[in-house]
Design a protein around this motif. Structure first.
Motif, short mmCIF file in Angstrom:
data_model
loop_
_atom_site.label_atom_id
_atom_site.label_comp_id
_atom_site.label_asym_id
_atom_site.label_seq_id
_atom_site.Cartn_x
_atom_site.Cartn_y
_atom_site.Cartn_z
N GLU A 79 47.72 17.66 -11.16
CA GLU A 79 46.37 17.75 -11.73
C GLU A 79 46.45 17.33 -13.20
OE1 GLU A 79 43.83 18.29 -9.97
OE2 GLU A 79 44.49 19.40 -8.20
N THR A 80 45.52 16.51 -13.65
CA THR A 80 45.48 16.08 -15.05
C THR A 80 44.85 17.17 -15.92
OG1 THR A 80 45.28 13.76 -14.40
CG2 THR A 80 44.60 14.33 -16.64
N VAL A 81 45.51 17.52 -17.01
CA VAL A 81 44.98 18.53 -17.92
C VAL A 81 44.64 17.96 -19.30
CG1 VAL A 81 46.07 20.49 -16.77
CG2 VAL A 81 47.34 19.25 -18.52
N GLN A 82 45.13 16.78 -19.60
CA GLN A 82 44.83 16.13 -20.88
C GLN A 82 44.98 14.63 -20.67
OE1 GLN A 82 43.12 16.20 -23.78
NE2 GLN A 82 44.38 17.77 -24.71
N ALA A 83 44.05 13.85 -21.23
CA ALA A 83 44.13 12.39 -21.09
C ALA A 83 43.60 11.73 -22.36
CB ALA A 83 43.33 11.92 -19.87
N MET A 84 44.33 10.75 -22.86
CA MET A 84 43.92 9.96 -24.02
C MET A 84 43.95 8.49 -23.63
SD MET A 84 45.50 12.91 -24.96
CE MET A 84 47.22 12.58 -25.29
N LYS A 85 43.01 7.74 -24.16
CA LYS A 85 42.91 6.33 -23.82
C LYS A 85 42.61 5.52 -25.07
CE LYS A 85 40.26 3.16 -20.87
NZ LYS A 85 39.15 3.08 -19.87
N GLY A 86 43.32 4.41 -25.27
CA GLY A 86 43.04 3.51 -26.38
C GLY A 86 43.76 3.92 -27.66
N GLU A 87 43.63 3.07 -28.64
CA GLU A 87 44.32 3.27 -29.92
C GLU A 87 43.83 4.53 -30.64
OE1 GLU A 87 45.50 -0.11 -32.72
OE2 GLU A 87 43.77 0.76 -33.73
N ARG A 88 44.76 5.27 -31.23
CA ARG A 88 44.45 6.51 -31.94
C ARG A 88 44.90 6.46 -33.40
NH1 ARG A 88 42.59 10.57 -28.48
NH2 ARG A 88 41.72 9.47 -26.69
N GLY A 89 45.16 5.29 -33.93
CA GLY A 89 45.55 5.17 -35.33
C GLY A 89 47.05 5.01 -35.50
N GLN A 90 47.44 4.56 -36.70
CA GLN A 90 48.85 4.31 -37.01
C GLN A 90 49.48 5.57 -37.60
OE1 GLN A 90 49.33 0.79 -39.35
NE2 GLN A 90 51.49 0.53 -38.83
N LEU A 91 49.56 6.61 -36.77
CA LEU A 91 50.09 7.90 -37.21
C LEU A 91 50.43 8.75 -36.00
CD1 LEU A 91 47.19 10.26 -38.33
CD2 LEU A 91 46.87 8.30 -36.84
#
Length: 277
Positions: A79-91
């Protein structure tokens, strides 16, 4: 990472180029993914949380998912509990993912999944994803056992037709797509109405604690499901109780604005609604 204009040039632990981190090389190709699995765990109070730092910089960044896997209704189910997609910055960004409600009282594992979903025609894909400084909350305990063996099904689960939606129940019920999000419960477990806008972001009987809402942010800020009594870092002090339960055990959606960058935004995208008569 070795690819230019993507990936970190230093780790999070030491902040210098000689430091180490885990990373996914997006040049593996379109649709490629990498899985990193934790040891077997158990959670005495059901609040075990994986804490980590992630780096998602590059024009071709794909997805980073945190899942838990355990036995549900006799079958091993992630089961997915966290998902991020795409650029999130240079850090390096801080992330946290709690054990899914379906798994919190049994043996389970966390799985970190990075996937390349962009730029199938490019020879050099700028979509490397890195993680560093993984840690577990105090409620996470090592479990020396393994996931219970799953019994072999006597019959294969029936698949739904193209114009139907699976109810994700033990009877393998299917309902017409037109019945989804029509404000009438057609599935025995009400799954067809579980992702239709109404959400208190608490544990529920569905497989998504966020009720179909998805963080689609592309900048430094992002929405995440936050447990009210989770400690915070730095000067940012989120609410210590939620609105639904008025307690520290409740959940709400949160944007951590510790970086305090003017003009940056975070986007929370809701589920699609079906047709109503």
């Amino acid at each position: 990472s070795p690819t230019s204009n993507t990936g970190p040039q230093f780790d999070h632990t030491t902040g210098i180029p000689s430091g180490h981190y885990l990373y996914f090389e997006a040049d593996a190709g379109y649709g490629a993914s990498a899985h990193y699995t934790s040891p077997y765990l158990k959670s005495e109070f059901g609040s075990c949380t994986l804490r980590f730092y992630y780096y998602m910089y590059g024009e071709d960044i794909g997805t980073l998912e945190i899942k838990t896997v355990g036995i549900v209704d006799g079958f091993e189910k992630p089961e997915t509990v966290q998902a991020m997609k795409g650029e999130r910055g240079q850090l390096w960004n801080r992330g946290s993912a709690p054990v899914h409600p379906f798994h919190k009282y049994g043996t389970f594992q966390f799985i970190i999944v990075a996937t390349n979903i962009n730029a199938p025609e490019k020879s050099e894909i700028r979509g490397d994803i890195a993680v560093d400084d993984l840690s577990f909350s105090l409620d996470c305990q090592a479990d020396t056992s393994t996931l219970p063996s799953t019994p072999s099904p006597t019959t294969l689960p029936e698949e739904c037709l193209e114009d139907e939606t699976a109810c994700n129940d033990s009877a393998h019920t299917c309902v017409k797509n037109s019945k989804v999000c029509d404000f009438v419960n057609d599935c025995p477990n009400n799954y067809d109405e579980a992702f239709c806008g109404a959400c208190n972001f608490e544990e529920n009987d569905s497989d998504d604690i966020n009720c179909g809402y998805e963080d689609t942010s592309t900048g430094i800020f992002q929405w995440e499901n936050h447990k009210a009594d989770m400690p915070s870092d730095g000067v940012f002090k989120p609410p210590v109780e939620d609105h639904t339960t008025s307690s520290g055990s409740g959940h709400y959606m949160l944007v951590d604005h510790s970086h305090n960058l003017y003009g940056e935004s975070a986007i929370l995208k809701g589920p699609k609604f079906g047709r109503t008569d």
